[in-house]
Design a protein around this motif. Structure first.
Motif, mmCIF file in Angstrom:
data_model
loop_
_atom_site.group_PDB
_atom_site.id
_atom_site.type_symbol
_atom_site.label_atom_id
_atom_site.label_comp_id
_atom_site.label_asym_id
_atom_site.label_seq_id
_atom_site.Cartn_x
_atom_site.Cartn_y
_atom_site.Cartn_z
ATOM 1 N N ASP A 188 1.024 -1.156 -0.280
ATOM 2 C CA ASP A 188 0.122 -0.018 -0.153
ATOM 3 C C ASP A 188 0.938 0.905 0.042
ATOM 4 O O ASP A 188 1.203 1.281 0.768
ATOM 5 C CB ASP A 188 -1.326 -0.073 1.288
ATOM 6 C CG ASP A 188 -1.720 1.189 1.685
ATOM 7 O OD1 ASP A 188 -1.051 2.043 1.327
ATOM 8 O OD2 ASP A 188 -3.451 0.656 1.163
ATOM 9 N N LYS A 189 0.327 1.458 -1.043
ATOM 10 C CA LYS A 189 1.974 3.113 -0.998
ATOM 11 C C LYS A 189 1.105 4.087 0.190
ATOM 12 O O LYS A 189 2.829 4.714 0.975
ATOM 13 C CB LYS A 189 1.184 4.060 -2.332
ATOM 14 C CG LYS A 189 1.964 5.590 -1.975
ATOM 15 C CD LYS A 189 1.706 5.957 -3.586
ATOM 16 C CE LYS A 189 2.620 7.471 -3.962
ATOM 17 N NZ LYS A 189 2.977 8.063 -2.498
ATOM 18 N N HIS A 190 0.196 3.825 0.240
ATOM 19 C CA HIS A 190 -0.340 5.106 2.254
ATOM 20 C C HIS A 190 0.559 4.908 3.443
ATOM 21 O O HIS A 190 1.255 5.007 4.077
ATOM 22 C CB HIS A 190 -1.804 5.336 2.642
ATOM 23 C CG HIS A 190 -1.622 6.113 3.318
ATOM 24 N ND1 HIS A 190 -1.449 7.275 3.325
ATOM 25 C CD2 HIS A 190 -2.033 5.901 4.712
ATOM 26 C CE1 HIS A 190 -2.428 7.583 4.522
ATOM 27 N NE2 HIS A 190 -1.962 6.609 5.414
ATOM 28 N N LEU A 191 0.585 3.360 3.082
ATOM 29 C CA LEU A 191 1.958 2.570 4.311
ATOM 30 C C LEU A 191 3.441 2.642 4.050
ATOM 31 O O LEU A 191 3.788 3.329 5.349
ATOM 32 C CB LEU A 191 0.961 1.058 4.244
ATOM 33 C CG LEU A 191 -0.195 0.471 4.903
ATOM 34 C CD1 LEU A 191 -0.133 -0.720 5.046
ATOM 35 C CD2 LEU A 191 -0.800 1.386 6.440
ATOM 36 N N ALA A 192 3.960 2.602 2.895
ATOM 37 C CA ALA A 192 4.783 2.607 2.341
ATOM 38 C C ALA A 192 5.211 4.011 2.593
ATOM 39 O O ALA A 192 6.078 4.313 3.218
ATOM 40 C CB ALA A 192 5.296 2.333 1.212
ATOM 41 N N ASP A 193 4.432 4.770 2.716
ATOM 42 C CA ASP A 193 4.896 6.449 2.931
ATOM 43 C C ASP A 193 5.077 6.851 4.243
ATOM 44 O O ASP A 193 6.245 7.267 4.718
ATOM 45 C CB ASP A 193 4.062 7.256 2.303
ATOM 46 C CG ASP A 193 4.149 7.937 0.463
ATOM 47 O OD1 ASP A 193 5.345 7.093 -0.105
ATOM 48 O OD2 ASP A 193 3.285 7.635 0.130
ATOM 49 N N ALA A 194 3.877 6.737 5.107
ATOM 50 C CA ALA A 194 3.981 6.575 6.519
ATOM 51 C C ALA A 194 4.647 5.819 6.915
ATOM 52 O O ALA A 194 5.616 6.342 8.165
ATOM 53 C CB ALA A 194 2.497 5.904 6.718
ATOM 54 N N ALA A 195 5.495 4.490 6.554
ATOM 55 C CA ALA A 195 6.493 3.655 7.320
ATOM 56 C C ALA A 195 7.702 4.388 6.848
ATOM 57 O O ALA A 195 8.729 4.710 7.856
ATOM 58 C CB ALA A 195 7.192 2.711 6.906
#
Length: 179
Positions: free
Chosen positions: A111-118
């Motif tokens: 998930d792009k959103h999760l990857a960005d958050a991480a």
């Protein structure tokens, strides 16, 4: 869940009273009506990520307990008796931890959103893959909260002690247990 959506939903049946019980009922009905409102992560994806991070913690605790037994075995003279078994068990636990970390990384990468958050979390000194994945799994609303609310949910906010010997003092307490 965006407060504006809940407010609009509350106005729809004409409810005007402002008490906690009515607010709680409205929010509960809203989440039934719109279960994914305000979520950036699917419930299934969050469930898998949370289960994986919890399992990793459990296996790390197992390894920690095993390692704590090594000095006791040496002290009691039984180290040779358990050396092979303990070594094999430690290797298996190390492999299990590595596999779980790989699964967690894969879940975050889907998930792009999760990857960005991480990536954002890891840019902070002291926040690595384990801390960032745990924060994402256990506090998915992170980024949509004020600092005070995030501190309270993580158990890092000073809370007033209103009873006992600590009356008038402040200490950190509460929060979500896994955090």
């Amino acid at each position: 869940m965006p407060p504006s959506q809940v407010k609009a939903f509350a106005r729809s049946p004409g409810t005007r009273a402002k008490i906690d019980r009515i607010d709680a009922e409205l929010i509960a009905r809203f989440t039934i009506f719109r279960p994914d409102a305000g979520r950036t992560l699917s419930a299934e994806h969050l469930r898998l990520l949370r289960a994986s991070t919890i399992r990793r913690v459990q296996v790390v605790v197992m390894r920690k307990r095993l390692l704590a037994q090594f000095p006791a075995h040496r002290k009691s003279g039984t180290a040779k008796l358990f050396e092979d078994l303990d070594g094999e068990l430690k290797k298996r636990l190390d492999v299990a931890i590595a596999e779980l970390e790989s699964r967690i990384s894969e879940l975050l990468g889907r998930d792009k959103h999760l990857a960005d958050a991480a990536r954002i979390l890891r840019s902070e000194p002291g926040i690595g893959p384990v801390a960032s994945s745990t924060l994402i799994a256990e506090l998915p609303e992170l980024g949509a909260l004020t600092g005070e609310v995030a501190a309270a949910l993580t158990g890092l906010a000073p809370m007033a002690q209103d009873s006992g010997t600590l009356r008038g003092k402040r200490a950190i307490a509460g929060g979500r247990r896994a955090l």
